[in-house]
Structures are given as C-alpha cells and as structure tokens.
Design a protein around this motif. Structure first.
Motif, PDB file in Angstrom:
ATOM      1  N   ILE A 306       0.839  -1.203   0.000  1.00  0.00           N
ATOM      2  CA  ILE A 306       0.000   0.000   0.000  1.00  0.00           C
ATOM      3  C   ILE A 306       0.875   1.254   0.000  1.00  0.00           C
ATOM      4  O   ILE A 306       0.623   2.216  -0.720  1.00  0.00           O
ATOM      5  CB  ILE A 306      -0.957   0.005   1.214  1.00  0.00           C
ATOM      6  CG1 ILE A 306      -1.983  -1.123   1.070  1.00  0.00           C
ATOM      7  CG2 ILE A 306      -1.660   1.343   1.352  1.00  0.00           C
ATOM      8  CD1 ILE A 306      -2.916  -1.264   2.253  1.00  0.00           C
ATOM      9  N   GLU A 309       2.325   1.908  -3.419  1.00  0.00           N
ATOM     10  CA  GLU A 309       1.295   2.489  -4.295  1.00  0.00           C
ATOM     11  C   GLU A 309       1.194   3.991  -4.034  1.00  0.00           C
ATOM     12  O   GLU A 309       1.175   4.804  -4.953  1.00  0.00           O
ATOM     13  CB  GLU A 309      -0.054   1.895  -3.943  1.00  0.00           C
ATOM     14  CG  GLU A 309      -0.759   0.879  -4.749  1.00  0.00           C
ATOM     15  CD  GLU A 309      -0.494   0.635  -6.178  1.00  0.00           C
ATOM     16  OE1 GLU A 309       0.390  -0.181  -6.453  1.00  0.00           O
ATOM     17  OE2 GLU A 309      -1.176   1.218  -7.023  1.00  0.00           O
ATOM     18  N   SER A 373      -8.292   2.520 -10.252  1.00  0.00           N
ATOM     19  CA  SER A 373      -8.175   1.062 -10.131  1.00  0.00           C
ATOM     20  C   SER A 373      -8.290   0.365 -11.479  1.00  0.00           C
ATOM     21  O   SER A 373      -7.858  -0.777 -11.610  1.00  0.00           O
ATOM     22  CB  SER A 373      -9.262   0.525  -9.193  1.00  0.00           C
ATOM     23  OG  SER A 373      -8.999   0.936  -7.873  1.00  0.00           O
ATOM     24  N   ALA A 376      -4.756   0.003 -12.356  1.00  0.00           N
ATOM     25  CA  ALA A 376      -3.867  -0.244 -11.213  1.00  0.00           C
ATOM     26  C   ALA A 376      -2.783  -1.262 -11.544  1.00  0.00           C
ATOM     27  O   ALA A 376      -1.657  -1.150 -11.074  1.00  0.00           O
ATOM     28  CB  ALA A 376      -4.680  -0.722 -10.010  1.00  0.00           C
ATOM     29  N   ASP A 380       1.700  -0.437 -13.414  1.00  0.00           N
ATOM     30  CA  ASP A 380       3.017  -0.957 -13.035  1.00  0.00           C
ATOM     31  C   ASP A 380       3.935  -1.075 -14.247  1.00  0.00           C
ATOM     32  O   ASP A 380       5.153  -1.084 -14.101  1.00  0.00           O
ATOM     33  CB  ASP A 380       2.890  -2.323 -12.357  1.00  0.00           C
ATOM     34  CG  ASP A 380       2.405  -2.204 -10.922  1.00  0.00           C
ATOM     35  OD1 ASP A 380       1.931  -3.220 -10.372  1.00  0.00           O
ATOM     36  OD2 ASP A 380       2.498  -1.098 -10.360  1.00  0.00           O
ATOM     37  N   SER A 387       5.553  -8.275  -9.470  1.00  0.00           N
ATOM     38  CA  SER A 387       4.377  -8.903  -8.861  1.00  0.00           C
ATOM     39  C   SER A 387       4.440 -10.416  -8.962  1.00  0.00           C
ATOM     40  O   SER A 387       3.872 -11.118  -8.126  1.00  0.00           O
ATOM     41  CB  SER A 387       3.100  -8.426  -9.568  1.00  0.00           C
ATOM     42  OG  SER A 387       2.992  -7.039  -9.494  1.00  0.00           O
ATOM     43  N   GLN A 397      -1.713  -8.968  -3.208  1.00  0.00           N
ATOM     44  CA  GLN A 397      -1.227  -7.797  -3.943  1.00  0.00           C
ATOM     45  C   GLN A 397      -2.402  -6.999  -4.511  1.00  0.00           C
ATOM     46  O   GLN A 397      -2.431  -5.767  -4.419  1.00  0.00           O
ATOM     47  CB  GLN A 397      -0.316  -8.248  -5.090  1.00  0.00           C
ATOM     48  CG  GLN A 397       0.955  -8.939  -4.630  1.00  0.00           C
ATOM     49  CD  GLN A 397       1.829  -9.364  -5.798  1.00  0.00           C
ATOM     50  OE1 GLN A 397       2.144  -8.547  -6.658  1.00  0.00           O
ATOM     51  NE2 GLN A 397       2.230 -10.617  -5.840  1.00  0.00           N
ATOM     52  N   LYS A 401      -4.050  -3.082  -3.568  1.00  0.00           N
ATOM     53  CA  LYS A 401      -4.451  -2.004  -4.492  1.00  0.00           C
ATOM     54  C   LYS A 401      -5.906  -1.593  -4.239  1.00  0.00           C
ATOM     55  O   LYS A 401      -6.238  -0.407  -4.272  1.00  0.00           O
ATOM     56  CB  LYS A 401      -4.285  -2.469  -5.943  1.00  0.00           C
ATOM     57  CG  LYS A 401      -2.817  -2.627  -6.368  1.00  0.00           C
ATOM     58  CD  LYS A 401      -2.694  -3.067  -7.820  1.00  0.00           C
ATOM     59  CE  LYS A 401      -1.264  -3.393  -8.192  1.00  0.00           C
ATOM     60  NZ  LYS A 401      -0.426  -2.211  -8.454  1.00  0.00           N
ATOM     61  N   ASN A 405      -7.143   2.262  -2.911  1.00  0.00           N
ATOM     62  CA  ASN A 405      -8.177   3.084  -3.548  1.00  0.00           C
ATOM     63  C   ASN A 405      -9.338   3.324  -2.575  1.00  0.00           C
ATOM     64  O   ASN A 405      -9.856   4.439  -2.460  1.00  0.00           O
ATOM     65  CB  ASN A 405      -8.675   2.378  -4.813  1.00  0.00           C
ATOM     66  CG  ASN A 405      -9.429   3.302  -5.754  1.00  0.00           C
ATOM     67  OD1 ASN A 405      -9.544   3.069  -6.938  1.00  0.00           O
ATOM     68  ND2 ASN A 405      -9.999   4.376  -5.235  1.00  0.00           N
ATOM     69  N   LEU A 448     -10.611  -3.367 -10.999  1.00  0.00           N
ATOM     70  CA  LEU A 448      -9.394  -4.189 -10.928  1.00  0.00           C
ATOM     71  C   LEU A 448      -9.554  -5.435 -11.794  1.00  0.00           C
ATOM     72  O   LEU A 448      -8.633  -5.829 -12.512  1.00  0.00           O
ATOM     73  CB  LEU A 448      -9.116  -4.599  -9.478  1.00  0.00           C
ATOM     74  CG  LEU A 448      -8.544  -3.500  -8.584  1.00  0.00           C
ATOM     75  CD1 LEU A 448      -8.656  -3.889  -7.119  1.00  0.00           C
ATOM     76  CD2 LEU A 448      -7.093  -3.220  -8.941  1.00  0.00           C
TER      77      LEU A 448
END
Lengths: 534, 244
Positions: A306, A309, A373, A376, A380, A387, A397, A401, A405, A448
């Motif tokens: 977190i 992020e 999101s 999200a 990356d 990941s 993981q 995310k 949010n 997501l």
C-alpha cells in the motif's frame, strides 16, 4: 523551407494519422473520428442554442464580439499548455535537435505545429459555434465567408500571448516540480476556484430563471448589457461588424497584417529565450537529497504494498490530478451541487427526490474516484514482473491495491457525509453513504477485475502504461451508470410510505454487488496473473 | 539447488516451443552460465524459473520446492535481476530496497547490515536517498542487484546482467556474484558474452532453438585446452546447419 515542412510533417505524423498518405485506411479512420466529433459538438451546441435563443437573445455584432472574446480567453488557457507541451516538454525535442537542421528551422517548425494544433482545437469549437450563430441569427454570406477566414486567423492571438506567458509559467512549473506537495495543492486550489465560480454562476442563473416573468426581464437586461459591453471590445467588435457586412471587409486584411507583424515579432523575441529554457529539460536532473537517518522501517508485505502504491502515485502531480481529482474534490463538489438543489422549493416528496439526487451525485463522484483502479495493474508497466517474482500471493497484492483506492474513496465519502449532515437529515446521509460505500468497493473490485483481464504491462515507463490502459473508459461508463441508477432508484421511490425502506433496499443491493465483485476478483486473480506474460 | 526437469514452454498463439524438454541441474556454491544466441530461449527459461511465465510441461524445483505447487515458498529462495533493470523509479533507492525487504520479510537489522555492505561495494551511498528516476543505467542495475540480494537468496538469477555496464560496474557485479557463490549459494545467469562466462563460471550450458545442446565444466575445458568460443560456434553452427 522544405526542411521546416519536413520537420512539421514528422511531428504531425507523430500526433495523428491525418497525413499518413502511405496508409489510406489510417487516414480515413482519423478523418472519420474528427467528423464524428464535429457532428457531436454541432448537435450538442444546436440543442443548447435552441433552449437559449428561444428565450429572446439577440444575435448581433456585439454578441458575436463577446463570444469571440470569451472563446479566445478559454482557448488561451489551453494554448499555454499547448505551447509549453510542444515547445519545452515535448519528448521529440531530443530527437529533432539532433537532425541536420538549424535552430531556427527547428523552432519555426515547432511554432507551426502549435499553430496547426490550435487551428484544429479552434475549428472544433468555433466551427459549430459559428454555424449555430449563423443559422439562429439568420445571417448572410458575408458572415459565413468571414467565419471561414477567422478560423484561420483567430488562433494567432492566443499563441502570441501564450508564448510570452509560457516563460514565467515554465519557471513556476520547474519550482513546483521540486515541491510535489505544493504542486498538488496548487492544482487542487485552481480546480476548486474554477468549480466554485462555475457553480456560483449556475446558481445565480438558476435563481434568475425560476419564474417566467423574471426570465423576460433577465433576457432584456442581458441583451442591453451585451450591447453596452460588446461594442467596447477592441478588435473583436470591429471583426464582428465586418462579419455582418461586406462593406467592412477591409478590416480583415488589416487584422491579417496585424497578426503577421505580431507573430514575426513574437518569434524573434521568444526564440533566444526558447533554447535557454528548453535545452535544460533534456538534461538528466541531478537531485540533491536531504540528509536522512539511516532507517529501514519494517512493515508486513500488505502494508508495504500500500505504501509503495501511495509513494508512486503521490510523487507525480499529474497522476494525482488524473486519478484523485474527484476523490479530493468530492466534498466540495457535492456541497456546491447541494446548494444548487436547495434553490428549488418543493413539497415533501420533492425533498425525498432531492435527497435521491444528492445520493446520485455522491455515488457518481465516488465511482469517478475509483477510476485509478481500472489501470492499477497496467500502471506498473515494465515493473509488473515484480508482482510475479515476489513471495506474496496475487490476491494479497490486488487486495492491497483495492484497499489503497478504498481508503481515499471512503475517506472522501465520510468527509462528504459529515458536510451533508448540515443540509439533509442525518439518517438519510448515513444510510445513503453506507449504500454508496458498498457500491464503491464493488466498483473498485470491478475495475481491478477489468484491468487484470486486459492489462497493458509490456510498455516501458509508468505514464505510457496508464495512458494505454484499455479498461479506464469502460470503468468510467459503468461507474456513471451505477451512480445514476442508485440515485434514480431513490428518486423513483421518493413517494414510498416508509422513507427508510428504499435506503435499506439500496444498501442490500450495494452489499450484494460488493461481495459478488470481490468473489469474482478472488476467482479471477490466480488464473489471470499466471497467464499474463511479459 | 536448482532442478529444471523437462521444461517445455510455448507462447500463446504459437505452435513452436520456445523451450523444449530442457533439463539442467545446478549445485549449491556454483556460478552457472546460460549461453545461447538471441532468441534461443534463455530469457524464456529464466522467466519460467522465477515465476513470470507459466509453462506447459515439466517442473522447476528450487532447493526441492516446486515453483508450480508451492510458488510462494519457492520464490522466497530466489533473487532475480531482470534484463531491463525495471525498478519503481519514483521511489528512492532506500524506499525500493526497504519495500523489497518487507516483501521477503527480512528483519530491519539484517537489511541495514546488508545494505551497508552492498552500498559500499557498489559505491551507491550518496545516491541511496535520491529518486531512482535520476539514476544512470548502471546505478539502476546496481539498485536492482541490491534489491535482489537483500534477502540473501539461495538462488540468484540474472538475465543478461552485464549488458550496458561500464567496466567498473561490471567488475563490481562479478565480485558480488563470486562472493555470493562462495557463501554456498547458487548464481545462475544468462549471457552471450563468452569471455565472461568462461572466466566467471564453474559450469555452463548452451541452448539453441529452445533445446539444450550441452553442459560444460569450464575447469575441464581449461584442462583440455579447449575454448568455450570454439565449442559455442561449433554447436551453434551445427544446429543452424540442421535447419538448411
């Protein structure tokens, strides 16, 4: 001259497929997109004009002059961004400056590119505007002919002003880049001030147009004001008059000469400053660090994810603006919208409808807050491989995310609820916020899920990946639909016997939606992450 | 330490196997080179090994733990340095290393100790608290290496690690690789720079068109007076000849 045109062509091809003669299909698609956009804008304007001009506004030279002035002022804001982006911050500067061209050729090609971009932007706004004014005003051939000429000439003034404004703006931007928090605050303040002015204007208009008799009086007053102010607008009033009479067309070549002289002067004045400001942008910035204690803070993987992020997003003002604008401004926007709603006097059923409208705007703002999101995972970019190699479960993981949010959306929702309690009954605010909260969590999970199904992770760099995120438009539309349906449900149930019941039903539906989407996310993550290849 | 057993991998939409029936075995304490020309399947193998790519057949065991059946446990043993050295550039070096250390549940004291050591070797102390965005290519590579080693992995995997490095940085990296292997760990890296493999590695293998061509003990080759370059060119030349 040929080199300048070649440079210009190269830059235009980098932006759009309009001139890609080698690929007629691509050209055709680009032209079609523009035509569709143009038709949509014309249709929207025609609809608005029908509502406005049927009230009795007079279309005359003074009104046209004021409209031209306002449009130029609006264009100026975008032109400053265009000038800065094209002249100073464009990524192709590094490539183009290495080509066998003189600095003057390079600079002139950039200025021409700015002009063509402004021409396109102005055409999109002014062409429909001129068309609608001409049709609704019953204007003649002189007007339409002059309008076509003005489309070519009007971009020049904003470019000239923006070229000078861009120098101090670049200095301010360079300062803000070194102070990220201040940059974010400045951005938010500017947006808040703009919104505040807009809402105040709408409120004033709503108040004035409440009663038919008042409408006629207001229209007369506006017509008189337009006559008074419009005739005093220098240059634009003269141009507007020329539009309405061929006998005044001698003013157009004078305006053209003025534009040419000012443009040449601008190029000569700005050019020396340009390279001094633009070239350092191509250098690697040496960052001086502040001395820190030798500290390594231990966190569990979930918290560390977190934090990562947060650091990655909040260190970029543009990403904060792009992803969290609606989140951070939610309380303010909802409060302003509520003030507008309160100008309407209603009975009890109407009050329930207004409460339903309030929930609609809160829900829409909450869903808009979740759009980050939808990119999200794609955000990356080339770092996505991390990941897959770390000893942390995929769902952990993704849940990090989601939590990241949700913290901001639910935080903004709470702040909005507290402020709304001053306007609406507490029970309505509480129940409405709970329903929106559940729906927001479900929407985040949905976003997501969409990104995991369709990630764009193979690109280099963060910005490119998030720009290319395919799921954002769909997530946005779905969010708007969810927010709209929530509000609509409450509005339609506003005459229900027990006012609490619709809210309880909405909470139940929203909770089911949230649980369903989280379950779908759990099911999808393991399989989908395994299949993502880079 | 590392067992790749009959690994077969093809990409979605392709009928050709990028890696076919590959089996190699690595011991603890050795540096193992993975050679092949461009497109031979080196990166595919490495990405399957570290968990980035799924694979259709076979298995990969890291210290006896299968990457297929117990991926989290297997990944705990691996440190990976990618070929593009992608790292989170908005983080500072310290933040990046701390984040990776937290993901591998490394205690703070150990992190501080290992960072002190590695920063000294790589001469990165001054830049450690600046954003990675401002780092040069070599510096990004180094911070990527520190991130990969912070949890002292038993298996350290590097994909084309020396590409684009200046001589000083390359020397520092090779020094760290030797040190890591000397501590009883395994270093597995892909390369197409034969000289480096010849001087650095204990053993190496050559892969071509996704298939293993041979495994070679470099000490034995030196004793026999054979050069790795000759072997490589013969192997690659033979396999390319087969296709004509």
């Amino acid at each position: 001259m040929r080199k300048i045109l070649n440079l210009l062509r190269l830059q235009i091809d980098n932006h759009t497929d309009l001139l890609k003669t080698a690929s007629p299909r691509k050209m055709g698609v680009a032209v079609c997109k523009i035509l569709v956009l143009l038709i949509a804008v014309i249709a929207a304007l025609a609809f608005a004009f029908t509502r406005v001009f049927l009230l009795g506004f007079t279309i005359n030279a003074e009104l046209i002059a004021l409209i031209l002035l306002i449009m130029q002022a609006i264009t100026l804001v975008f032109t400053v961004g265009n000038v800065i982006g094209t002249l100073y911050l464009s990524r192709d500067n590094e490539l183009l400056i290495c080509l066998p061209v003189t600095p003057n050729q390079f600079f002139i090609s950039k200025v021409l590119l700015i002009y063509f971009k402004e021409l396109a932007f102005n055409a999109l706004l002014l062409l429909p505007l001129f068309l609608c004014l001409g049709v609704f005003g019953g204007l003649g051939a002189s007007y339409y002919s002059a309008a076509l000429l003005y489309l070519l000439l009007l971009p020049v003034f904003p470019i000239i002003i923006a070229a000078f404004l861009s120098i101090p703006v670049m200095k301010i931007l360079a300062f803000l880049r070194r102070h990220t928090v201040l940059a974010i605050l400045v951005l938010l303040t500017l947006v808040a001030v703009g919104l505040s002015a807009y809402i105040s204007l709408i409120s004033a208009m709503a108040g004035s147009f409440r009663i038919v008799e008042q409408q006629m009086q207001v229209v007369s007053e506006i017509n008189a004001a337009v006559l008074s102010v419009g005739s005093r607008v220098p240059v634009y009033y003269q141009l507007a008059q020329a539009m309405l009479s061929f006998s005044l067309w001698y003013r157009i070549p004078l305006f053209l000469a003025l534009c040419a002289v000012l443009m040449v002067a601008t190029v000569l004045i700005i050019r020396p400053f340009y390279f001094r400001i633009a070239m350092p942008q191509l250098e690697n910035r040496i960052v001086t660090s502040r001395a820190r204690r030798n500290r390594f803070r231990r966190d569990i993987p979930f918290i560390s994810l977190i934090k990562k992020e947060a650091l990655c997003i909040f260190r970029s003002p543009s990403e904060v603006f792009q992803y969290f604008l609606f989140t951070l401004l939610m309380p303010f926007i909802v409060l302003s919208y509520d003030r507008l709603l309160m100008t309407v006097t209603v009975n009890q059923a109407g009050e329930n409808m207004i409460a339903g409208s309030h929930v609609m705007i809160v829900a829409i703002m909450a869903m808009l807050s979740n759009i980050s999101s939808a990119s999200a995972i794609s955000r990356d970019g080339a770092n996505f491989y991390t990941s897959k190699i770390i000893p942390v479960g995929y769902f952990t993981q993704v849940f990090a995310k989601l939590t990241f949010n949700a913290i901001f959306t639910l935080g903004a929702l709470t702040a909005t609820a507290v402020l709304s309690c001053f306007t609406y009954p507490v029970w309505q605010v509480l129940l409405g916020s709970i329903a929106v909260g559940f729906a927001a969590i479900g929407h985040i999970a949905l976003c997501l899920d969409m990104d995991i199904k369709n990630p764009t992770v193979s690109m280099q760099g963060d910005e490119e990946s998030s720009i290319a995120g395919k799921s954002t438009p769909r997530a946005l539309i779905l969010g708007l639909v969810i927010g709209f349906l929530m509000g609509l449900f409450l509005i339609l149930q506003s005459t229900a016997k027990h006012a609490v019941l619709p809210y309880l039903v909405l909470i139940a539906i929203a909770l089911f939606f949230a649980l369903w989407r989280i379950w779908m996310l759990i099911l999808r993550v393991q399989l989908a992450y395994d299949q993502i290849e880079m | 330490m590392l067992e790749i057993q009959h690994l077969t991998k093809s990409y979605a939409g392709s009928s050709v196997n990028a890696v076919e029936d590959l089996s190699i075995s690595l011991r603890a304490g050795e540096i193992y080179g993975f050679l092949g020309s461009n497109g031979a399947g080196k990166s595919t193998t490495i990405k399957a090994l570290v968990g980035i790519h799924p694979f259709q057949q076979g298995d990969i065991l890291i210290d006896g733990v299968s990457i297929k059946t117990a991926p989290l446990q297997a990944k705990m043993q691996i440190g990976y340095v990618s070929d593009n050295h992608a790292v989170f550039e908005r983080l500072t070096g310290r933040e990046y290393v701390t984040h990776i250390a937290n993901l591998y549940s490394v205690p703070s004291e150990r992190v501080a100790q290992r960072c002190e050591d590695l920063l000294e070797i790589f001469k990165l102390k001054d830049a450690f608290d600046t954003p990675i965005k401002s780092y040069s290519h070599g510096m990004k590579q180094k911070i990527s290496v520190i991130g990969a080693l912070i949890h002292d992995p038993k298996l350290w995997v590097l994909d084309e690690p020396l590409t684009g490095l200046d001589p000083q940085s390359a020397y520092q990296l090779k020094k760290v690789m030797k040190r890591h292997a000397a501590a009883g760990n395994t270093v597995f890296f892909s390369s197409h720079i034969l000289d480096v493999v010849e001087n650095l590695c204990n053993r190496c293998c050559i892969i071509q068109k996704g298939k293993l061509q041979g495994v070679y003990d470099l000490a034995e080759l030196r004793a026999e007076g054979r050069s790795l370059e000759e072997i490589f060119m013969n192997v690659i030349g033979e396999t390319e000849g087969e296709g004509v």
